[in-house]
Motif scaffolding. Structure first.
Motif, PDB file in Angstrom:
ATOM      1  N   ASN A 117       0.921  -1.354  -0.064  1.00 12.15           N
ATOM      2  CA  ASN A 117      -0.072  -0.065  -0.085  1.00 12.15           C
ATOM      3  C   ASN A 117       0.667   1.312   0.030  1.00 12.15           C
ATOM      4  OD1 ASN A 117       0.974   0.151   2.436  1.00 12.15           O
ATOM      5  ND2 ASN A 117      -0.913  -0.023   3.458  1.00 12.15           N
ATOM      6  N   ASP A 118       2.183   1.390  -0.260  1.00  5.79           N
ATOM      7  CA  ASP A 118       3.025   2.292  -0.122  1.00  5.79           C
ATOM      8  C   ASP A 118       3.604   2.788  -1.304  1.00  5.79           C
ATOM      9  OD1 ASP A 118       4.319  -0.179  -0.284  1.00  5.79           O
ATOM     10  OD2 ASP A 118       6.364   0.857   0.791  1.00  5.79           O
ATOM     11  N   LEU A 119       3.298   2.030  -2.496  1.00  2.00           N
ATOM     12  CA  LEU A 119       3.860   2.556  -3.824  1.00  2.00           C
ATOM     13  C   LEU A 119       2.966   3.333  -4.720  1.00  2.00           C
ATOM     14  CD1 LEU A 119       5.213  -0.985  -4.796  1.00  2.00           C
ATOM     15  CD2 LEU A 119       6.275   0.898  -3.668  1.00  2.00           C
ATOM     16  N   GLY A 120       3.437   4.569  -4.699  1.00  4.25           N
ATOM     17  CA  GLY A 120       2.428   5.573  -5.578  1.00  4.25           C
ATOM     18  C   GLY A 120       2.176   4.961  -6.895  1.00  4.25           C
ATOM     19  N   GLY A 121       3.330   4.495  -7.540  1.00  4.42           N
ATOM     20  CA  GLY A 121       2.647   3.815  -9.079  1.00  4.42           C
ATOM     21  C   GLY A 121       1.508   3.189  -8.911  1.00  4.42           C
ATOM     22  N   LEU A 122       1.211   2.400  -7.837  1.00  5.70           N
ATOM     23  CA  LEU A 122      -0.024   1.660  -7.829  1.00  5.70           C
ATOM     24  C   LEU A 122      -0.984   2.384  -7.093  1.00  5.70           C
ATOM     25  CD1 LEU A 122       1.631  -1.792  -6.397  1.00  5.70           C
ATOM     26  CD2 LEU A 122       0.961  -1.105  -8.745  1.00  5.70           C
ATOM     27  N   ASN A 123      -0.783   2.954  -6.057  1.00  2.90           N
ATOM     28  CA  ASN A 123      -1.827   3.906  -5.423  1.00  2.90           C
ATOM     29  C   ASN A 123      -2.813   4.661  -6.136  1.00  2.90           C
ATOM     30  OD1 ASN A 123      -0.723   2.555  -3.073  1.00  2.90           O
ATOM     31  ND2 ASN A 123      -0.252   4.341  -1.918  1.00  2.90           N
ATOM     32  N   LEU A 124      -1.909   5.376  -7.330  1.00  5.44           N
ATOM     33  CA  LEU A 124      -2.623   6.123  -8.109  1.00  5.44           C
ATOM     34  C   LEU A 124      -3.002   5.761  -9.326  1.00  5.44           C
ATOM     35  CD1 LEU A 124       0.139   9.183  -7.487  1.00  5.44           C
ATOM     36  CD2 LEU A 124      -2.116   9.075  -6.486  1.00  5.44           C
ATOM     37  N   SER A 125      -2.895   4.654  -9.299  1.00  4.61           N
ATOM     38  CA  SER A 125      -3.519   3.773 -10.864  1.00  4.61           C
ATOM     39  C   SER A 125      -4.933   3.888 -10.601  1.00  4.61           C
ATOM     40  CB  SER A 125      -2.685   2.569 -11.012  1.00  4.61           C
ATOM     41  OG  SER A 125      -3.213   2.076 -12.177  1.00  4.61           O
ATOM     42  N   THR A 126      -5.678   4.069 -11.843  1.00  7.24           N
ATOM     43  CA  THR A 126      -7.172   3.868 -11.815  1.00  7.24           C
ATOM     44  C   THR A 126      -7.311   2.557 -12.773  1.00  7.24           C
ATOM     45  OG1 THR A 126      -7.252   5.404 -13.589  1.00  7.24           O
ATOM     46  CG2 THR A 126      -7.534   6.088 -11.420  1.00  7.24           C
ATOM     47  N   VAL A 127      -6.331   1.971 -13.586  1.00 11.13           N
ATOM     48  CA  VAL A 127      -6.582   0.783 -14.167  1.00 11.13           C
ATOM     49  C   VAL A 127      -5.610  -0.387 -13.789  1.00 11.13           C
ATOM     50  CG1 VAL A 127      -6.767   2.159 -16.451  1.00 11.13           C
ATOM     51  CG2 VAL A 127      -4.596   1.607 -15.589  1.00 11.13           C
ATOM     52  N   PRO A 128      -5.682  -1.507 -14.108  1.00 13.01           N
ATOM     53  CA  PRO A 128      -5.063  -2.849 -13.553  1.00 13.01           C
ATOM     54  C   PRO A 128      -3.485  -2.589 -13.644  1.00 13.01           C
ATOM     55  CG  PRO A 128      -7.051  -3.431 -14.968  1.00 13.01           C
ATOM     56  CD  PRO A 128      -6.863  -2.005 -15.030  1.00 13.01           C
ATOM     57  N   LYS A 129      -2.693  -2.585 -12.757  1.00  8.37           N
ATOM     58  CA  LYS A 129      -1.513  -2.468 -12.708  1.00  8.37           C
ATOM     59  C   LYS A 129      -0.857  -3.417 -11.662  1.00  8.37           C
ATOM     60  CE  LYS A 129       2.070   1.055 -12.679  1.00  8.37           C
ATOM     61  NZ  LYS A 129       2.385   2.685 -12.627  1.00  8.37           N
ATOM     62  N   VAL A 130       0.533  -3.731 -11.828  1.00 11.15           N
ATOM     63  CA  VAL A 130       1.273  -4.351 -11.062  1.00 11.15           C
ATOM     64  C   VAL A 130       2.817  -4.186 -11.370  1.00 11.15           C
ATOM     65  CG1 VAL A 130      -0.407  -6.520 -11.143  1.00 11.15           C
ATOM     66  CG2 VAL A 130       1.457  -6.696 -12.756  1.00 11.15           C
ATOM     67  N   PHE A 131       3.557  -4.452 -10.250  1.00 15.97           N
ATOM     68  CA  PHE A 131       5.284  -4.402 -10.574  1.00 15.97           C
ATOM     69  C   PHE A 131       5.588  -5.864 -10.717  1.00 15.97           C
ATOM     70  CE2 PHE A 131       6.660  -0.114  -8.508  1.00 15.97           C
ATOM     71  CZ  PHE A 131       5.563   0.477  -8.950  1.00 15.97           C
ATOM     72  N   VAL A 132       6.551  -5.875 -11.588  1.00 15.38           N
ATOM     73  CA  VAL A 132       7.298  -7.246 -11.619  1.00 15.38           C
ATOM     74  C   VAL A 132       8.707  -7.140 -11.280  1.00 15.38           C
ATOM     75  CG1 VAL A 132       7.765  -9.364 -13.149  1.00 15.38           C
ATOM     76  CG2 VAL A 132       5.538  -8.275 -13.313  1.00 15.38           C
ATOM     77  N   GLU A 133       9.105  -7.852 -10.002  1.00 16.90           N
ATOM     78  CA  GLU A 133      10.400  -7.743  -9.757  1.00 16.90           C
ATOM     79  C   GLU A 133      11.228  -8.850 -10.261  1.00 16.90           C
ATOM     80  OE1 GLU A 133      12.227  -5.543  -7.954  1.00 16.90           O
ATOM     81  OE2 GLU A 133      10.566  -4.258  -7.506  1.00 16.90           O
ATOM     82  N   CYS A 134      11.913  -8.847 -11.379  1.00 24.33           N
ATOM     83  CA  CYS A 134      12.399 -10.263 -11.766  1.00 24.33           C
ATOM     84  C   CYS A 134      13.324 -10.889 -11.195  1.00 24.33           C
ATOM     85  CB  CYS A 134      12.715  -9.818 -13.380  1.00 24.33           C
ATOM     86  SG  CYS A 134      11.496  -9.036 -14.584  1.00 24.33           S
TER      87      CYS A 134
END
Length: 304
Positions: free
Chosen positions: A252-269
């Motif tokens: 709940n602490d990532l702005g790139g996710l918090n501010l998204s209004t469309v489906p979004k994820v981060f992938v840590e490879c």
């Protein structure tokens, strides 16, 4: 270790349930790793002297020609395919030039529930292969694969900017594109021995300009499908230090996710600080597998 910087291939022309994708994640194989402590910063800060943002590519690297941010949509006529009419935004984590703009990237921006640094430099392998170069390379490969299926693809940046974009702008680009899916590509900088990929999902957050209530479920579906295909395609195990070995982590602490209004994820490879993971991340053939795993997961999600 030597870098394997073969260029991405020339650009040319089975649905899973969440349960099935998660079952796939439980398969065992050789691993890779990571998770950011800020918006994709990687776990540990870069080691002194590490080249975490050099605009100069490693020796022998021949990446695809960069497109400008304003022209980062698909520039060529796309083939008709199963993803025709769908829009995907790819967010390459960090920027190779961030290290030259520490004042700018340390300026805080609003992430809805508080304020956070505009961006970070990212991490690197011990011998200096920067995360920001890795994310651009994988993003180029992922774009090529998705465009071959007919998707309209946009990058949030292509390394042409002096720094950033800031995390709030990265979210805004996906929102304004009305993307059907957004994937932010990263690698971690954790301790030696910490291995295995994971996918970061948005928590339900509401406050200020952040409201993820409408995307939590769809993002979880997207993330589970990517995780399932990633483990199958790369042979890599889920993280052994984040996500309880499920390959999934909710934050709940990532702005790139918090501010998204469309489906979004981060992938840590993978974990760039672990020698075994670093051997994978610096391999062009493995990066192609990573891109394929993500592409297959995105495609599965968009096909429903």
């Amino acid at each position: 270790m030597p870098y394997d910087d073969s260029p991405p291939p020339t650009r040319r022309a089975r649905p899973l349930t969440v349960a099935a994708a998660l079952a796939a994640v439980s398969l065992t194989a050789a691993g890779c790793g990571g998770g950011p402590q800020s918006d994709g910063a990687g776990g540990a800060p870069p080691r002194p002297g590490a080249d975490t943002g050099s605009p100069t590519a490693p020796a022998g690297e021949r990446p695809e020609p960069s497109k400008t941010a304003s022209a980062s949509d698909s520039a060529e006529p796309l083939p008709q395919g199963p993803l025709t009419g769908r829009t995907v935004v790819i967010d390459p984590g960090h920027n190779p030039r961030n290290r030259d703009h520490t004042r700018e990237i340390n300026e805080k921006v609003d992430i809805g529930t508080g304020r956070k640094e505009c961006d970070t430099t990212g991490t690197s392998t011990d011998d200096g292969y920067p995360e920001a170069r890795f994310t651009l390379d994988v993003s180029h490969r992922l774009r090529t694969l998705l465009e071959a299926e007919g998707a309209r693809v946009r990058l949030t940046h292509d390394g042409e900017r002096p720094f950033g974009p800031c995390i709030d702008e990265r979210a805004r680009i996906g929102n304004e594109a009305k993307a059907d899916a957004v994937v932010s590509v990263h690698a971690d900088g954790s301790a030696v021995g910490n291995r295995g990929f994971h996918v970061i999902l948005p928590a339900e957050v509401k406050g200020g300009g952040a409201d993820t209530s409408k995307i939590v479920r769809s993002s979880a579906d997207l993330g589970a499908r990517i995780a399932g295909h990633f483990v199958r395609t790369t042979g890599s195990q889920p993280s052994n230090y984040i996500g309880g070995k499920t390959g999934l982590d909710t934050r709940n602490d990532l702005g790139g996710l918090n501010l998204s209004t469309v489906p979004k994820v981060f992938v840590e490879c993978g974990n760039m600080r672990d020698p075994k993971d670093a051997a994978l991340l610096t391999s062009a053939s493995w990066r192609q597998k990573a891109a394929q795993g993500m592409a297959d997961g995105i495609s599965s999600y968009l096909k429903g």
